[in-house]
Every structure is written in structure tokens, then in C-alpha cells.
Design a protein around this motif. Sequence first.
Motif, short mmCIF file in Angstrom:
data_model
loop_
_atom_site.label_atom_id
_atom_site.label_comp_id
_atom_site.label_asym_id
_atom_site.label_seq_id
_atom_site.Cartn_x
_atom_site.Cartn_y
_atom_site.Cartn_z
N GLN A 95 11.85 -17.23 -8.67
CA GLN A 95 10.97 -17.80 -9.69
C GLN A 95 9.51 -17.64 -9.31
N SER A 96 9.26 -17.20 -8.09
CA SER A 96 7.89 -17.11 -7.59
C SER A 96 7.73 -15.84 -6.78
N ASP A 98 5.43 -15.44 -4.63
CA ASP A 98 5.10 -15.89 -3.28
C ASP A 98 6.38 -16.05 -2.45
N ASN A 142 14.43 -20.27 -3.77
CA ASN A 142 13.23 -20.72 -4.47
C ASN A 142 12.63 -21.99 -3.86
#
Length: 316
Positions: A95-96, A98, A142
Motif C-alpha cells: 500500500q506504500s 516506502d 504493510n
Amino acid sequence: MMGIQAFDDVISYLQTTEDKNGNKVDMESVIASQGADFRSHYFRDEGLVNLRSIAKPVADLALGAAIGKGLRFKETEIFLDTLVLPFISEYCQFQSEDNRRAWSQVTVKDLLRVTLGHDKGIMFSKDIKDRDPKTFVNYVVNYPITETVGEHFVYSNAGSFILSTLVTEFLGLKLVDFVDEHLFRPLSIKNFDWDSFGKYTAGCTGLWMSNRDLHKIGQLLLNQGNWEGAQIVPSHFVSEMTKPQVASPTHRYIESRAFAKWSYGLNLWICEDGSYFCDGTDGQYLVIIPDQKLVVTALGSQPDALPVSNALGLLK
């Protein structure tokens, strides 16, 4: 050094000591071996007991055995320094960006020594009890990575669970069957069970075994992966498991404990004196004291584990 001669004192301590709630210590069994000297005491009829976190090093030993045989995921041979992102990205959803970037640095070794960069441990019962097991993989990948991957250690169930998912996704079998093939059968361990999280073996917990069979695992570790003349797990892999992998002392270090969690290997706690062990909720212990060639295993249903640790400390 007391060694196995103190075994009777250990049993007497457990029979007469009360825990912090004033209850009698609730143990199933204790086994100790030192060379040919083998001693056991059963507080109740022998049965299978949930090893809790001791499941982790058991899975690691099977992984080491498989790596020694040339383990591959698809066309890629697997080693401790293999990066895991190319594999987990095939069955999880980030979801990221990073987090994806952080996971690009995670190796198989990071899964086992739990240097994933998390700020706290996850995949414990308290944080997954209300989650659908189908979401566990995405939950782990996540969870925010705020610390340095490969350097920051925090005790967690996450790494061993991800190892279990990798085995299933790329070998087409559950971790319990993988461990059976590479570890249990060579040790003649036949009676066991392992809880599942959805389609995956839990990996980090839920392995049910007898103490007598668990003790074989301890003897295998003491003997550097050798069992009755056969090298089941490469000795260099066992050496990686049993040496300090993270900065010491750890965040769980309590100097006064009989077995203080000074550092961490690959899913094994390392003591400053060179002893190493794994403990599980309810007073489960797998302890190896190499300089005495001593293996101790204890199983029970004892949430306050301090009396168990104190009792086993009499052997040091």
C-alpha cells in the motif's frame, strides 16, 4: 558448574515453588541430557504440547537442511542473504512505496533474526485475533518500517510467518510438510501437529510435539546439525543460528534472569556466557549449554515462566 547432577534439584524446585499468583507451577515434563546421561521427569502423562515460539528455530533447522540440498524458489537458489522482495511481491499487495522500498532490503536472514525495521513485534495473538487470516501477509508487509532493516531488532512473529508463506507459495507445500521432509523424518519424529493461519502453517507458533521429540531438536543443535552420524543440517548454518546476530543487550535483556536475553541469533536467544535457548509462552524452554554439552527441554502450561527459568538455572 552444576550440570545434570542438579536435575533432581530442578524437579524439586518446580514441585515446591509457587508462581507470582501463588499457584503451584504447572509443568508437563523436564528432560536433560549430557552425553550418555539422560534424565526425564513427567509431572503428568506424556502428550503433545504447543511449543509456542520454539516452533521458530525448528522451522529454521528445516530451512537450513533444505538450503544444504540446494533449495530453490523457481530458478533461484536460496541462501540466507537472498532478498525476499522478488518472491513476496508475487502474492502480496503493498500500500506504500516506502514500505516496498524498505522490503527491497530484507533478506532471508532478516526474517530469521527479525531485523525487519519494525518498531514493535507483530503477529502475536493480541494483534491478529480480530483479523482475517487471509489478510495476514498484507498486514505484515504493510506494517510501517520506521527503523533500519538489517540492523534494528525487535522480537516478533512476523519473520517466521513470512518464511512459511514463501515455502507454500514457491514449493507448493505447507511448512509442516516441508519440516517433516527435511527435519522430522531424519530424526524419526512422527507424532506432531502444527496450527494454520488460513492456508499457511503458522510457522511462528502452534507446533505440537512431545518433549522427547523436542529434545532431539536440542541434541541436533548441540551436535552442530549432526544426528547419529548423519549431517542433517549443515554445521555452518547451525553456527549462524547460535551466534549473536544483533546488538547486545537486546530490548528484552534482564540481567538477573538465569538465562538472560543478551543477544539474538536466528530465532534463538544468546546468553553472554555462550548458552543459547528459545522459550515459549507457558514455560516452554529449549536450552543448550555448549560448554557442559548439556541440553534441557521443559514443557508446561505455566504463564508466569520465571519459576521455570529459575529452576533450569540450577543446572548452570
